[in-house]
Design a protein around this motif. Sequence first.
Motif, PDB file in Angstrom:
ATOM      1  N   ARG A  46       0.293  -2.006   5.453  1.00  0.00           N
ATOM      2  CA  ARG A  46       0.908  -3.012   6.325  1.00  0.00           C
ATOM      3  C   ARG A  46       0.650  -4.346   5.637  1.00  0.00           C
ATOM      4  O   ARG A  46      -0.482  -4.846   5.633  1.00  0.00           O
ATOM      5  N   ALA A  47       1.692  -4.909   5.041  1.00  0.00           N
ATOM      6  CA  ALA A  47       1.511  -6.020   4.113  1.00  0.00           C
ATOM      7  C   ALA A  47       2.145  -7.309   4.585  1.00  0.00           C
ATOM      8  O   ALA A  47       3.208  -7.315   5.218  1.00  0.00           O
ATOM      9  N   VAL A  48       1.485  -8.403   4.253  1.00  0.00           N
ATOM     10  CA  VAL A  48       2.097  -9.727   4.283  1.00  0.00           C
ATOM     11  C   VAL A  48       2.393 -10.090   2.836  1.00  0.00           C
ATOM     12  O   VAL A  48       1.509 -10.051   1.982  1.00  0.00           O
ATOM     13  N   LEU A  49       3.641 -10.426   2.560  1.00  0.00           N
ATOM     14  CA  LEU A  49       4.086 -10.737   1.202  1.00  0.00           C
ATOM     15  C   LEU A  49       4.742 -12.105   1.192  1.00  0.00           C
ATOM     16  O   LEU A  49       5.771 -12.320   1.838  1.00  0.00           O
ATOM     17  N   GLY A  97       0.499  -5.206  14.398  1.00  0.00           N
ATOM     18  CA  GLY A  97      -0.639  -4.305  14.517  1.00  0.00           C
ATOM     19  C   GLY A  97      -1.713  -4.507  13.492  1.00  0.00           C
ATOM     20  O   GLY A  97      -2.551  -3.630  13.265  1.00  0.00           O
ATOM     21  N   GLY A  98      -1.704  -5.683  12.845  1.00  0.00           N
ATOM     22  CA  GLY A  98      -2.703  -5.965  11.817  1.00  0.00           C
ATOM     23  C   GLY A  98      -2.189  -5.622  10.433  1.00  0.00           C
ATOM     24  O   GLY A  98      -1.118  -5.024  10.274  1.00  0.00           O
ATOM     25  N   ILE A  99      -2.946  -6.020   9.429  1.00  0.00           N
ATOM     26  CA  ILE A  99      -2.523  -5.808   8.037  1.00  0.00           C
ATOM     27  C   ILE A  99      -3.690  -5.289   7.212  1.00  0.00           C
ATOM     28  O   ILE A  99      -4.857  -5.452   7.580  1.00  0.00           O
ATOM     29  N   ASN A 100      -3.364  -4.657   6.104  1.00  0.00           N
ATOM     30  CA  ASN A 100      -4.394  -4.255   5.143  1.00  0.00           C
ATOM     31  C   ASN A 100      -4.057  -4.698   3.721  1.00  0.00           C
ATOM     32  O   ASN A 100      -4.724  -4.307   2.767  1.00  0.00           O
ATOM     33  N   LEU A 101      -3.011  -5.521   3.588  1.00  0.00           N
ATOM     34  CA  LEU A 101      -2.628  -6.020   2.267  1.00  0.00           C
ATOM     35  C   LEU A 101      -2.003  -7.403   2.405  1.00  0.00           C
ATOM     36  O   LEU A 101      -1.114  -7.616   3.234  1.00  0.00           O
ATOM     37  N   LEU A 102      -2.485  -8.332   1.593  1.00  0.00           N
ATOM     38  CA  LEU A 102      -1.890  -9.660   1.478  1.00  0.00           C
ATOM     39  C   LEU A 102      -1.523  -9.875   0.025  1.00  0.00           C
ATOM     40  O   LEU A 102      -2.377  -9.761  -0.855  1.00  0.00           O
ATOM     41  N   ILE A 103      -0.256 -10.183  -0.237  1.00  0.00           N
ATOM     42  CA  ILE A 103       0.193 -10.474  -1.595  1.00  0.00           C
ATOM     43  C   ILE A 103       0.671 -11.914  -1.648  1.00  0.00           C
ATOM     44  O   ILE A 103       1.688 -12.269  -1.039  1.00  0.00           O
ATOM     45  N   GLN A 118     -10.602  -6.145   9.430  1.00  0.00           N
ATOM     46  CA  GLN A 118     -10.547  -5.145  10.496  1.00  0.00           C
ATOM     47  C   GLN A 118     -10.023  -3.800  10.006  1.00  0.00           C
ATOM     48  O   GLN A 118     -10.219  -2.779  10.660  1.00  0.00           O
ATOM     49  N   ALA A 119      -9.375  -3.793   8.841  1.00  0.00           N
ATOM     50  CA  ALA A 119      -8.800  -2.562   8.316  1.00  0.00           C
ATOM     51  C   ALA A 119      -9.883  -1.691   7.684  1.00  0.00           C
ATOM     52  O   ALA A 119     -10.938  -2.182   7.264  1.00  0.00           O
ATOM     53  N   GLU A 120      -9.612  -0.385   7.601  1.00  0.00           N
ATOM     54  CA  GLU A 120     -10.565   0.526   6.963  1.00  0.00           C
ATOM     55  C   GLU A 120     -10.748   0.187   5.492  1.00  0.00           C
ATOM     56  O   GLU A 120     -11.842   0.335   4.939  1.00  0.00           O
TER      57      GLU A 120
END
Length: 269
Positions: free
Chosen positions: A7-10, A77-83, A126-128
Amino acid sequence: MRLPEVRAVLTGASGGIGLAIANDLCASGARVLAVARRREALAPLLARYPNQLCWVGADLTFLADRHKVSSAAQAMGGINLLINAAGVNQFAMLEQLDDSDINAMLAVNVSASICLTRTLLPLLKQAESAMVVNVGSTYGSIGYPGYAVYCATKFALRGFSEALRRELADTRVGVLYVAPRATRTSMNSPAAQALNDALKSNVDDPQTVASAVIHAIAGDRRDLYLGWPERFFMRLNSLLPKLVDRGLRKQLPLIHRLSQKPDNENLEP
């Protein structure tokens, strides 16, 4: 990192490398919040991946817009990747630049990336497992005439990435620094492209860079330096900078001549 679980923000998602990364992430099953000032270039991808890709219009140099991105990330629902792929560049000698040109490069390439990362870190933690990806440049390791300010911003982004990685060493958030060489995007003004052509520089397609970035994310890499002989010259510059000085000194007449042409601000939106 498993790409279908991303789940990324790019940022910089509507141009060049960012657009190619958005396409590859969606094709891999990831969900992507694409951040860009303009929607038009993203329209075909939004139509192709309506359940995976969404767009938020933002100018990341503004605090309110960074908060808008954070709210959208929470809503998915939250993210686990920011680019951090947004960037701006201008090929010109330092004396040709106005203060506004200099401040624009510093604001977009450095401040916006750092501030957005700080804003989104609580969500990432918050992500695993999670990752911050900062898209830098070969010019983050080699100072090049005609790109003094751009080099300064990319040197800063490389240092930020290294320090942040160490700062987050006791968390589940990793940091990947990516250093593409010259890439065929709108960041290259006609004068910059003329310089690349005259020097017979290798220029990558954005899709080539994006594929390498996706592979590095999936492999939980900590850095990615693209291109040969660029990697060799970066190493040479760190060991024998005076040798590189002499080589670049021979290119100065060409750089001076080409940089005299009017060159508007070029950016990855």
